[in-house]
Design a protein around this motif. Structure first.
Motif, PDB file in Angstrom:
ATOM      1  N   SER A  76       0.793  -1.296   0.020  1.00 49.42           N
ATOM      2  CA  SER A  76       0.060  -0.020   0.074  1.00 49.42           C
ATOM      3  C   SER A  76       0.780   1.228   0.073  1.00 49.42           C
ATOM      4  O   SER A  76       1.990   1.235   0.414  1.00 49.42           O
ATOM      5  CB  SER A  76      -1.047  -0.022   1.022  1.00 49.42           C
ATOM      6  N   ILE A 123     -13.941   6.083  -4.544  1.00 46.89           N
ATOM      7  CA  ILE A 123     -14.204   5.290  -3.073  1.00 46.89           C
ATOM      8  C   ILE A 123     -15.268   4.341  -3.483  1.00 46.89           C
ATOM      9  O   ILE A 123     -15.298   3.275  -3.164  1.00 46.89           O
ATOM     10  CB  ILE A 123     -14.305   6.320  -2.055  1.00 46.89           C
ATOM     11  N   GLN A 183     -14.337   1.499  -5.576  1.00 42.92           N
ATOM     12  CA  GLN A 183     -13.216   0.573  -5.611  1.00 42.92           C
ATOM     13  C   GLN A 183     -13.182  -0.794  -5.463  1.00 42.92           C
ATOM     14  O   GLN A 183     -14.437  -1.371  -4.684  1.00 42.92           O
ATOM     15  CB  GLN A 183     -12.507   1.209  -4.140  1.00 42.92           C
ATOM     16  N   GLN A 184     -12.532  -1.482  -5.922  1.00 39.93           N
ATOM     17  CA  GLN A 184     -12.391  -2.665  -5.830  1.00 39.93           C
ATOM     18  C   GLN A 184     -11.120  -3.358  -5.597  1.00 39.93           C
ATOM     19  O   GLN A 184     -10.648  -3.651  -4.421  1.00 39.93           O
ATOM     20  CB  GLN A 184     -13.114  -3.507  -7.232  1.00 39.93           C
ATOM     21  N   ASP A 185     -10.072  -2.871  -6.678  1.00 38.85           N
ATOM     22  CA  ASP A 185      -8.529  -3.305  -6.664  1.00 38.85           C
ATOM     23  C   ASP A 185      -8.061  -2.401  -7.312  1.00 38.85           C
ATOM     24  O   ASP A 185      -8.224  -2.329  -8.522  1.00 38.85           O
ATOM     25  CB  ASP A 185      -8.287  -4.922  -6.601  1.00 38.85           C
ATOM     26  N   PRO A 186      -7.140  -1.629  -6.883  1.00 41.70           N
ATOM     27  CA  PRO A 186      -6.910  -1.308  -5.308  1.00 41.70           C
ATOM     28  C   PRO A 186      -7.917  -0.710  -4.553  1.00 41.70           C
ATOM     29  O   PRO A 186      -8.971  -0.147  -5.100  1.00 41.70           O
ATOM     30  CB  PRO A 186      -5.677  -0.162  -5.277  1.00 41.70           C
ATOM     31  N   THR A 187      -7.774  -0.825  -3.210  1.00 41.30           N
ATOM     32  CA  THR A 187      -8.738  -0.425  -2.416  1.00 41.30           C
ATOM     33  C   THR A 187      -8.180   1.252  -1.851  1.00 41.30           C
ATOM     34  O   THR A 187      -7.104   1.287  -1.689  1.00 41.30           O
ATOM     35  CB  THR A 187      -9.034  -1.225  -1.078  1.00 41.30           C
ATOM     36  N   ALA A 234      -8.943   3.666   1.100  1.00 40.41           N
ATOM     37  CA  ALA A 234      -9.317   3.776   2.599  1.00 40.41           C
ATOM     38  C   ALA A 234      -8.919   5.166   3.117  1.00 40.41           C
ATOM     39  O   ALA A 234      -7.847   5.486   3.407  1.00 40.41           O
ATOM     40  CB  ALA A 234      -8.747   2.629   3.563  1.00 40.41           C
ATOM     41  N   SER A 247      -4.432   0.361  -1.442  1.00 39.44           N
ATOM     42  CA  SER A 247      -3.746  -1.004  -1.229  1.00 39.44           C
ATOM     43  C   SER A 247      -4.108  -2.006  -2.393  1.00 39.44           C
ATOM     44  O   SER A 247      -5.156  -1.666  -2.814  1.00 39.44           O
ATOM     45  CB  SER A 247      -4.255  -1.368   0.065  1.00 39.44           C
ATOM     46  N   THR A 248      -3.362  -3.079  -2.409  1.00 40.09           N
ATOM     47  CA  THR A 248      -3.549  -4.045  -3.557  1.00 40.09           C
ATOM     48  C   THR A 248      -2.640  -5.291  -2.972  1.00 40.09           C
ATOM     49  O   THR A 248      -1.728  -5.057  -2.051  1.00 40.09           O
ATOM     50  CB  THR A 248      -3.036  -3.795  -4.889  1.00 40.09           C
ATOM     51  N   THR A 275      -4.555   4.324 -10.206  1.00 38.44           N
ATOM     52  CA  THR A 275      -5.291   4.999  -9.137  1.00 38.44           C
ATOM     53  C   THR A 275      -4.557   6.015  -8.493  1.00 38.44           C
ATOM     54  O   THR A 275      -5.198   7.085  -8.155  1.00 38.44           O
ATOM     55  CB  THR A 275      -5.722   3.820  -7.868  1.00 38.44           C
TER      56      THR A 275
END
Lengths: 417, 417
Positions: free
Chosen positions: A180, A201, A204-208, A210, A223-224, A239
């Motif tokens: 991340s 947001i 979002q799926q991948d990367p997330t 937060a 993050s991924t 992203t």
């Protein structure tokens, strides 16, 4: 892998200390791609500890313990787990040697109970303790893994980061771990930042993505899961580029540093110096800057002008500005400007920041709690002043005012002022 | 009564925030004489939350929840508990009115999901929320009591301290509650204080004596169970007198306040003023003093002399003292004395404290990390300087140096200097 963190210690149940270990471990496990479903705190009581182990075994396949590896009879974690899994306990010779050497070098008599800290459950992998005596234990029994770490954070953290993480990675095999990037923002609130990124947001799926907010700062963790850093970089890139495009004027770092670290870094690179004139922040801003090692190279010093007397004498603010009917007063844009300019001139620095306002708890000069002015004077430049209306308690207002001042300086240093 | 604290929130399991609520509640429950046997953290997941409730019901007769009372679909605590105990949920009209008024005054459109915050489990006592919207719930079903509190600390704390504690006291009846006195010490380390009190600590039964150490301060909590304050005072008196006798020169307060609050209180009583000259603490000492509301009356201001230039120009430290072979240098008793005297004279204050030293991470002027000098100048008095060799990291050294300086001032103010 589903984990449960079990912190052992009656001092936690009495509220004598905060369970910061659980946070540290939760974050560390998340970075390894391990989900934490529960955190449990139990006292130094063998029966209740064994009950907690039984419950955790039923809902997790990794139990991470912290606490209860010390020398006293209260330190029960190792014994309780050994009994639970039906294994013996043996002496870990290298640790025992280290303990004896420590006692020899200190010249004290060896206390027998310290032998307990060198004990290892049969078949367990020892985890090195570079900052203390108790050896850590890592073992897998019947498909369930156990990590036993000390309680004191200064021993627990390095042991988890080094031998603990390495052992966990071995158990996980070459599977994907979480990678991340922490993007840090200043000059913008959490909800406004969320507005800017809301579609990202939501979708979002991948990367997330937060968002975080704490201590006057806002961050987004992107993050991924990936098997190595290169794959992670490829997956994160799109992203990151999009977030950068939308937040350029607030994004001050892509690592987890506070704004004061970013500012000290830029001042150092640009070989420019800073001074500070503080009223309502009362030295807190200076305290933040000087938490950064190496700040002495760029930060010359400051003045806390808590009284009008000091504002006049040390910063050259005129009495007419501060006192008398119709005067702007200490909490005003005019005073903020003169404080910054006076400070900069007195110490001959490249920049000077000033803060004056009312942090509460009650009104001052008939000005409401939370009204704060921050000023920035620059050698050969125009002085800027911002008016803020901040909410929260005294400490929150002071902290946000200090962070806002640092953001103003960051804007100038990054050519966005 | 045996309690379990259940904190609900995925952000805790991800390590995004520290579970400070558990500490606050543990301490508060201990003060009510309620033992906490477990703390549990579970995510925003109804199934796992209900499992946690089931486990807690089997080992506690009071379940204190924090988190999960907000407006979003993630906020599940109320719903999960209602389902578990087989009760319905109804609207709490006064809370609903408050929410509608809030939206009306803000001029925003009412968002339907906010209605959730006004929901009360059938038969539950509402707990007032003075700092937020969500109403708390308190109820007893089948001999087990439940307290539902919000997650944000600024809402949870006042709700627990006010309506929550009152409701718990009703459940406990006129039984004995824990009464305690917090004795705060400065100028002494934890182990030295324990040495002074070791026989009392070993032989303690009632009252109990518990030493604490945190953030550069040391404390001892003396506690007993009693039905009212008078009985508690009688039971505590003998122990307090004996501890006072042994620790007089370090005991600065018998309530839970930091040394800076004690010093501001005494300066105010004695109508005397303070200024500060800081080098290695970099404004932190000033920041500590100004956390205390009302400090502006006695604290005139200070100078952060991070560079030698500022030490010379603003504090009158001579170049001969700071530079050149054989000079004492910035980190010296001589410089600490001149800093304090220069500051006091410049601002015409009754006292001035100075701090200069090396907080690390690396050596400066060939002086080791942790070497710090603190000085105290007094109007018409002799300047005192103390040499300290502190251990720990940069922040720890800075904090302990600042606390030590405040202790020196406390000594003078209390006639022990």
């Amino acid at each position: 892998m589903r984990a449960e963190i079990i912190a052992v210690g009656t001092e936690l149940l009495l509220g004598q200390i905060v369970n910061t270990n659980a946070q540290y471990l939760s974050r560390g496990l998340a970075e390894l791609g391990i989900d934490v479903y529960y955190q449990t705190v139990v006292g130094d009581n063998k029966e209740r500890l064994m009950q907690a182990i039984g419950i955790a075994r039923g809902r997790a396949d990794l139990l991470v313990f912290t606490g209860g590896l010390g020398p006293t009879l209260d330190d029960l974690t190792r014994d309780a787990l050994a009994e639970y899994v039906g294994r013996g306990i043996g002496l870990h010779e290298p640790t025992m040697e280290k303990i004896m050497n420590m006692f020899a070098s200190r010249g004290g008599a060896f206390v027998e109970s310290n032998r307990r800290q060198a004990m290892l459950i049969e078949g367990a992998t020892p985890l090195r303790n570079d900052t203390g005596l108790a050896v850590g234990n890592a073992l897998t029994v019947d498909g369930i893994s156990y990590l036993l770490l000390p309680g004191p954070p200064r021993e627990m953290k390095p042991m988890f980061d080094n031998d603990g993480s390495a052992w966990l990675k071995e158990q996980l095999g070459p599977s994907a771990a979480l990678h991340s990037v922490m993007m840090k923002f200043a000059g913008i609130g959490e909800s406004m930042l969320e507005d800017l990124l809301i579609d990202l947001i939501r979708e979002q799926q991948d990367p997330t993505i937060a968002p975080y907010a704490k201590e006057g700062e806002v961050a987004v963790r992107v993050s991924t899961k990936a098997t190595d850093a290169d794959e992670a970089a490829r997956k994160l890139e799109g992203t990151l580029v999009e977030i950068r495009r939308r937040t350029r004027e607030y994004l001050y770092a892509e690592d987890d540093v506070p704004i004061e670290a970013a500012v000290v870094r830029m001042l150092t690179q640009q070989q420019r110096t800073l001074t500070l004139a503080e009223s309502c922040t009362g030295g807190m801003l200076s305290g933040l800057v000087t938490t950064i090692p190496g700040s002495a190279v760029v930060y010359k010093g400051g003045i806390v002008s808590y009284s009008n007397e000091v504002k006049m004498k040390q910063l050259g603010v005129s009495r007419e500005l501060l006192e008398g009917p119709g005067a702007p007063g200490a909490i005003s844009a005019e005073t903020a400007a003169v404080m910054a300019e006076g400070m900069r001139a007195a110490a001959d620095s490249d920049f000077a920041l000033s803060v004056t306002g009312n942090a509460g708890p009650s009104a001052a000069e008939d000005k409401p709690v939370g009204l704060v002015y921050v000023g920035l004077a620059e050698r050969g430049g125009v002085t800027r002043v911002e008016k803020l209306q901040l909410s929260g308690d005294r400490e929150g207002i002071r902290l946000r005012a200090a962070k806002r001042a640092l953001y103003m300086l960051w804007q100038s240093l990054s050519g966005q002022g």
